[in-house]
Design an enzyme around this catalytic site. Structure first.
Site, PDB file in Angstrom:
ATOM      1  N   GLU A 120      -5.602  -8.287  -0.699  1.00 43.68           N
ATOM      2  CA  GLU A 120      -6.294  -8.011   0.576  1.00 43.68           C
ATOM      3  C   GLU A 120      -7.753  -7.749   0.262  1.00 43.68           C
ATOM      4  O   GLU A 120      -8.078  -6.766  -0.418  1.00 43.68           O
ATOM      5  CB  GLU A 120      -5.690  -6.810   1.314  1.00 43.68           C
ATOM      6  CG  GLU A 120      -4.374  -7.116   1.986  1.00 43.68           C
ATOM      7  CD  GLU A 120      -3.870  -5.978   2.879  1.00 43.68           C
ATOM      8  OE1 GLU A 120      -4.700  -5.303   3.525  1.00 43.68           O
ATOM      9  OE2 GLU A 120      -2.650  -5.775   2.896  1.00 43.68           O
ATOM     10  N   GLU A 129       0.824  -1.227   0.000  1.00 41.36           N
ATOM     11  CA  GLU A 129       0.000   0.000   0.000  1.00 41.36           C
ATOM     12  C   GLU A 129       0.851   1.267   0.000  1.00 41.36           C
ATOM     13  O   GLU A 129       0.670   2.150   0.853  1.00 41.36           O
ATOM     14  CB  GLU A 129      -0.962  -0.008   1.191  1.00 41.36           C
ATOM     15  CG  GLU A 129      -2.028  -1.084   1.070  1.00 41.36           C
ATOM     16  CD  GLU A 129      -3.144  -0.993   2.111  1.00 41.36           C
ATOM     17  OE1 GLU A 129      -3.020  -0.241   3.098  1.00 41.36           O
ATOM     18  OE2 GLU A 129      -4.152  -1.708   1.934  1.00 41.36           O
TER      19      GLU A 129
HETATM   20  O1  AHR Z   1      -5.171  -6.003   6.871  1.00 42.28           O
HETATM   21  C1  AHR Z   1      -5.052  -4.881   7.702  1.00 42.28           C
HETATM   22  C2  AHR Z   1      -4.342  -3.734   7.007  1.00 42.28           C
HETATM   23  O2  AHR Z   1      -5.156  -3.252   5.974  1.00 42.28           O
HETATM   24  C3  AHR Z   1      -3.055  -4.065   6.324  1.00 42.28           C
HETATM   25  O3  AHR Z   1      -1.979  -4.022   7.196  1.00 42.28           O
HETATM   26  C4  AHR Z   1      -2.936  -2.989   5.301  1.00 42.28           C
HETATM   27  O4  AHR Z   1      -2.227  -3.407   4.159  1.00 42.28           O
HETATM   28  C5  AHR Z   1      -4.370  -2.623   4.985  1.00 42.28           C
HETATM   29  O5  AHR Z   1      -4.579  -1.266   5.041  1.00 42.28           O
END
Ligand code: AHR
Length: 501
Positions: A291, A172
């Site tokens: 994610e 990110e």
């Molecule tokens: O999964 C929780 C968080 O969400 C992770 O660390 C990050 O990559 C995202 O913002």
């Protein structure tokens, strides 16, 4: 309502990459410590791995797992997690304002993943970390022997290299919250050079570059275009992230976010094609949706707690308790990944244990399945093979995030080797049942081999340590084959997995 669908054996979307059902686990909260690893727990083995949790993980048949972060990775030094445990430093984790004891590092995690039968997908630190750190990490992990880093691994008792194929270039990096956040151009150049170095070391690897943190970021989708313009030739996947919620308590709108995600995937696929054309490139880049999950029930409180606390060790964090509505949502989202498996090759539920996770493990206590465990498990077990195109004719609705959303959300997979056709059908209608009629051309299905259903629960109902099986699939009834057609009745707000052979 009537819901008609049609499939044809030869109308394939794509071969589904098994890694579509992967997961993510981060050093944060109680995901690792008191999640998968809790020395002294009644179910822990001699290394501290919880066997009760491992069992629940194994039952998911997770193909790959992304590790060690997440935001955590952007200030993490992998060298803190190797060597004798008693000599490992305790560090401050800047992402989650917690204390990291480093009792689990790459070798412990690899051992756990090996026992769970899961392939590792490793992320390098491109926040505080350098290209050199990334290269040394990979040499430690993947090089056989005869160099300082590979021999150090061997001296730590790991003779054979791990041969990790998937490498994430940071996390990110578009997010202002990220330690070491960069502009798209800056990040694209660093990612390019890092990917080049890692591939020089091991040309068999695949690299994953960071896309946007979600489709509401102000830099989306220019971020993807600019990053890819800098590194297109040296990367294999671009990552997408998105978390979902229903704060407004509007179920149909919540389910409309599945369509919105389809647009997100489509936009990034178009951006990849644009950059490929502009660069006259030959290689293809696919999407790694590394994610995704529901994350909203305790999000605001968690944010305030993190701000206020004093660097605790393995605190409870992001321990979302999922309800039946979330399970239906996850079922539909997995259907979308199957439908877009031509472009999305890898996807990771975020995360796996305790932190926004399908598995909950109490410290010193039991482990149990959350509601979302079930659709994830059924997609992972049965959604392999080819994704088939489905022509749908069903009533539709408009909502805030999307128009023209079909009440019937359906995905179909065909596993020719196993001789199985699987229909994943979600009726999103709040009150009406759907009379499903699927026309199947080119198949010779003889019987309904399996019919599992999740229905009839209060949307807010959850599982808990006291009632771990309140929400779970049950055997469905009434699905029948009739002259090349499948007929089934889908109750309102229900999810069905029907396998034909
Ligand atoms: O999964 C929780 C968080 O969400 C992770 O660390 C990050 O990559 C995202 O913002």
């Amino acid at each position: 309502m009537k819901a008609r669908a049609a499939i044809h054996r030869d109308f394939r979307i794509s071969r589904i990459d098994d890694r579509l059902y992967s997961a993510f686990i981060e050093h944060m909260g109680r995901a690792i410590y008191s999640g998968i690893y809790e020395p002294g727990h009644p179910h822990a083995d001699h290394r501290g791995f919880r066997q009760d949790v491992l069992g629940l993980v194994r039952d998911l048949d997770v193909p790959a797992i992304r590790y060690p972060g997440g935001n955590f990775v952007s200030a993490y030094d992998w060298k803190d997690g190797i060597g004798p445990k008693t000599e490992r430093p305790v560090r401050l984790d800047l992402a989650w304002r917690s204390r990291e004891t480093n009792q689990v590092g790459i070798n412990e995690f690899a051992e756990w993943a090996g026992e769970a039968g899961i392939e590792m997908m490793l992320a390098v630190n491109l926040g505080t970390g350098t290209l050199q750190d990334a290269r040394e990490f990979m040499e430690y992990v993947n090089h056989p022997s005869g160099t300082t880093w590979s021999d150090l691994r061997r001296s730590h008792g790991v003779e054979q290299p791990y041969g990790v194929k998937m490498w994430c270039l940071g996390n990110e990096m578009d997010g202002p919250w990220q330690i070491g956040h960069r502009t798209a151009r800056d990040y694209g150049r660093v990612a390019n050079q890092t990917a080049k170095a890692l591939k020089a070391l091991d040309p068999s690897i695949e690299t994953i570059v960071c896309g946007s943190s979600n489709d509401e970021m102000p830099t989306y989708p220019d971020w993807e275009r600019e990053v890819l313009e800098e590194c297109y030739e040296n990367v294999d996947y671009i990552s997408l992230h998105k978390y979902f919620g229903n704060n407004s308590r509007d179920t149909l709108n919540y389910f409309g976010k599945i369509e919105q995600t389809g647009r997100y995937i489509q936009a990034i696929a178009g951006t990849i094609d644009h950059v490929k054309a502009k660069k006259r490139a030959k290689n293809d880049i696919f999407i790694c949706f590394d994610e995704w999950n529901v994350w909203y029930h305790s999000r605001a409180e968690d944010k305030a707690r993190v701000k206020a606390w004093d660097w605790p060790e393995a605190p409870s964090l992001l321990e979302e308790t999922y309800n039946f509505e979330d399970a239906l949502f996850v079922a539909g989202l997995l259907n979308e990944f199957i439908r877009r498996s031509d472009r999305v090759k890898i996807a990771c539920i975020a995360q796996l244990v305790n932190v926004i996770a399908p598995i909950r493990a109490e410290r010193g206590g039991p482990a149990w399945r959350q509601t979302i465990y079930w659709p994830y498990q059924m997609a992972s077990l049965y959604g392999r093979g080819d994704a088939l195109a489905v022509q749908v004719d069903a009533p539709r609705y408009d909502c805030r995030v999307a128009d023209d959303v079909s009440y019937l959300d359906i995905a179909v997979t065909h596993d020719a080797a196993a001789g199985m056709l699987t229909i994943f059908a979600l009726n999103r209608h709040l009150t009406e049942a759907a009379d499903l009629d699927v026309e199947m051309a080119g198949f010779n299905a003889r019987r309904v081999a399996l019919h599992r259903v999740m229905e009839g629960h209060d949307l807010q109902a959850t599982n808990s340590a006291e009632a771990p099986d309140r929400i779970a699939p049950a055997d469905g009834s009434g699905a029948a084959l009739d002259d090349g057609r499948l007929r089934a009745r889908l109750g309102p707000l229900s999810y069905h997995v029907i396998r034909l052979e």
